[in-house]
Write a protein that holds these residues in place. Structure first.
Motif, PDB file in Angstrom:
ATOM      1  N   PHE A 150      -7.569  19.753  55.860  1.00  0.00           N
ATOM      2  CA  PHE A 150      -6.896  20.131  57.101  1.00  0.00           C
ATOM      3  C   PHE A 150      -7.757  19.769  58.312  1.00  0.00           C
ATOM      4  CE2 PHE A 150      -6.133  23.049  60.591  1.00  0.00           C
ATOM      5  CZ  PHE A 150      -4.750  22.992  60.732  1.00  0.00           C
ATOM      6  N   SER A 151      -9.039  20.123  58.236  1.00  0.00           N
ATOM      7  CA  SER A 151      -9.949  19.847  59.342  1.00  0.00           C
ATOM      8  C   SER A 151     -10.039  18.365  59.646  1.00  0.00           C
ATOM      9  CB  SER A 151     -11.340  20.403  59.011  1.00  0.00           C
ATOM     10  OG  SER A 151     -12.269  20.067  60.018  1.00  0.00           O
TER      11      SER A 151
ATOM     12  N   GLU B  55      -4.296  25.877  63.076  1.00  0.00           N
ATOM     13  CA  GLU B  55      -5.740  26.102  63.108  1.00  0.00           C
ATOM     14  C   GLU B  55      -6.039  27.460  63.718  1.00  0.00           C
ATOM     15  OE1 GLU B  55      -9.692  23.660  64.541  1.00  0.00           O
ATOM     16  OE2 GLU B  55      -8.090  23.966  66.024  1.00  0.00           O
TER      17      GLU B  55
ATOM     18  N   THR C 289     -11.919  20.268  49.439  1.00  0.00           N
ATOM     19  CA  THR C 289     -11.192  21.522  49.623  1.00  0.00           C
ATOM     20  C   THR C 289      -9.998  21.296  50.549  1.00  0.00           C
ATOM     21  OG1 THR C 289     -12.421  22.236  51.595  1.00  0.00           O
ATOM     22  CG2 THR C 289     -13.367  22.827  49.435  1.00  0.00           C
ATOM     23  N   LYS C 290      -9.046  22.195  50.454  1.00  0.00           N
ATOM     24  CA  LYS C 290      -7.872  22.138  51.322  1.00  0.00           C
ATOM     25  C   LYS C 290      -8.272  22.339  52.784  1.00  0.00           C
ATOM     26  CE  LYS C 290      -3.438  24.560  51.785  1.00  0.00           C
ATOM     27  NZ  LYS C 290      -2.589  25.585  51.136  1.00  0.00           N
ATOM     28  N   GLU C 291      -9.230  23.225  53.019  1.00  0.00           N
ATOM     29  CA  GLU C 291      -9.700  23.462  54.382  1.00  0.00           C
ATOM     30  C   GLU C 291     -10.331  22.202  54.970  1.00  0.00           C
ATOM     31  OE1 GLU C 291     -12.894  26.276  56.822  1.00  0.00           O
ATOM     32  OE2 GLU C 291     -12.156  26.918  54.864  1.00  0.00           O
ATOM     33  N   LYS C 292     -11.117  21.499  54.159  1.00  0.00           N
ATOM     34  CA  LYS C 292     -11.741  20.256  54.613  1.00  0.00           C
ATOM     35  C   LYS C 292     -10.676  19.212  54.928  1.00  0.00           C
ATOM     36  CE  LYS C 292     -15.160  17.255  55.182  1.00  0.00           C
ATOM     37  NZ  LYS C 292     -16.043  17.327  56.368  1.00  0.00           N
TER      38      LYS C 292
ATOM     39  N   TYR D 279      -0.092  25.629  56.708  1.00  0.00           N
ATOM     40  CA  TYR D 279      -1.339  25.529  55.938  1.00  0.00           C
ATOM     41  C   TYR D 279      -1.266  26.279  54.615  1.00  0.00           C
ATOM     42  CZ  TYR D 279      -6.293  25.907  54.759  1.00  0.00           C
ATOM     43  OH  TYR D 279      -7.502  25.858  54.103  1.00  0.00           O
ATOM     44  N   GLN D 280      -0.771  27.496  54.637  1.00  0.00           N
ATOM     45  CA  GLN D 280      -0.751  28.311  53.423  1.00  0.00           C
ATOM     46  C   GLN D 280       0.170  27.745  52.351  1.00  0.00           C
ATOM     47  OE1 GLN D 280      -2.641  30.790  52.558  1.00  0.00           O
ATOM     48  NE2 GLN D 280      -3.755  30.957  54.495  1.00  0.00           N
TER      49      GLN D 280
ATOM     50  N   GLU E 253      -4.811  30.304  61.242  1.00  0.00           N
ATOM     51  CA  GLU E 253      -5.554  30.444  59.991  1.00  0.00           C
ATOM     52  C   GLU E 253      -7.012  30.812  60.198  1.00  0.00           C
ATOM     53  OE1 GLU E 253      -4.222  30.529  57.087  1.00  0.00           O
ATOM     54  OE2 GLU E 253      -2.241  30.019  57.886  1.00  0.00           O
ATOM     55  N   PHE E 254      -7.634  30.272  61.251  1.00  0.00           N
ATOM     56  CA  PHE E 254      -9.074  30.455  61.419  1.00  0.00           C
ATOM     57  C   PHE E 254      -9.430  31.287  62.638  1.00  0.00           C
ATOM     58  CE2 PHE E 254      -8.184  26.337  59.370  1.00  0.00           C
ATOM     59  CZ  PHE E 254      -8.647  26.650  58.099  1.00  0.00           C
TER      60      PHE E 254
END
Length: 213
Positions: A64-65, A117, A59-62, A34-35, A120-121
């Motif tokens: 990935f999700s 996931e 966003t990158k987070e969106k 992810y990073q 990162e979270f």
């Protein structure tokens, strides 16, 4: 780019374009993490501009999700389809297990997304895999209740039956991904399911019940 290539690109539906971006994102996130994963690399692999990618996923987070959710959508569709035409509940459970293994044999990168996931979270969220599996919990309860009603099972709860089944599937998929024994998860299906049956049925030959309709 030729006129033909431009025409093909223009005529792709938003759904097609989104699916291509998510496929590319899954691959890049799995390979780089992810990073390190760069949205430009994802856009390039998907054959779109970076601006197009951000129109779909701001966003990158969106991104990935949504990539992870899409993989789990595919998994759920395959599990649902696997048992549709089967009446015997034990045979249906085996078919679902086989579909599960085949999914992870075909999409091993999904396991990398699970790990990322969590990394990162962390504990800030419930892992998407478990959250998604809970949404069809009632279907599993009904299926295992049918097993209890029709076959001589040991005195264990439905929750315990479901938990052991889930652990066997998840563990076999993960170990296959890590290449622990050189076999794919699906190639081990008969052995794993046989082991599961011997754990819940009072019989010297539990597979005989697969022939009951």
């Amino acid at each position: 780019m030729t006129n033909v290539e431009k025409k093909k690109r223009v005529h792709k539906s938003p759904e097609q374009r989104q699916a291509e971006i998510l496929t590319a994102a899954t691959k890049v996130f799995a390979e780089r993490g992810y990073q390190v994963a760069d949205t430009q690399a994802i856009a390039d692999l998907a054959g779109v501009g970076k601006g197009t990618l951000y129109r779909y996923f701001p966003t990158k987070e969106k991104l990935f999700s949504e990539a992870l959710h899409r993989q789990l959508d595919i998994l759920r569709e395959r599990l649902h389809a696997a048992g549709q035409s089967i009446n015997n509940p034990l045979a249906k459970i085996k078919a679902v297990m086989g579909a599960y293994f085949l999914f992870f044999d075909h999409y091993p990168e999904t396991i990398e997304l699970f790990a990322q996931e969590r990394a990162e979270f962390g504990s800030a969220i419930t892992p998407t895999y478990f959250e998604r599996m809970r949404t069809c919990n009632h279907e599993w309860v009904a299926l295992f209740q049918e097993v209890i009603d029709r076959f001589p099972v040991r005195d264990i709860s439905i929750d315990a039956m479901m938990a052991r089944f889930s652990e066997l599937m998840h563990g076999a998929g993960y170990m296959s991904f890590r290449g622990q024994d050189g076999l794919t998860a699906y190639q081990q299906l008969d052995d794993i399911f046989e082991f599961y049956l011997h754990g819940i049925l009072r019989s010297d030959n539990p597979t005989q019940y697969l022939l009951v309709d």
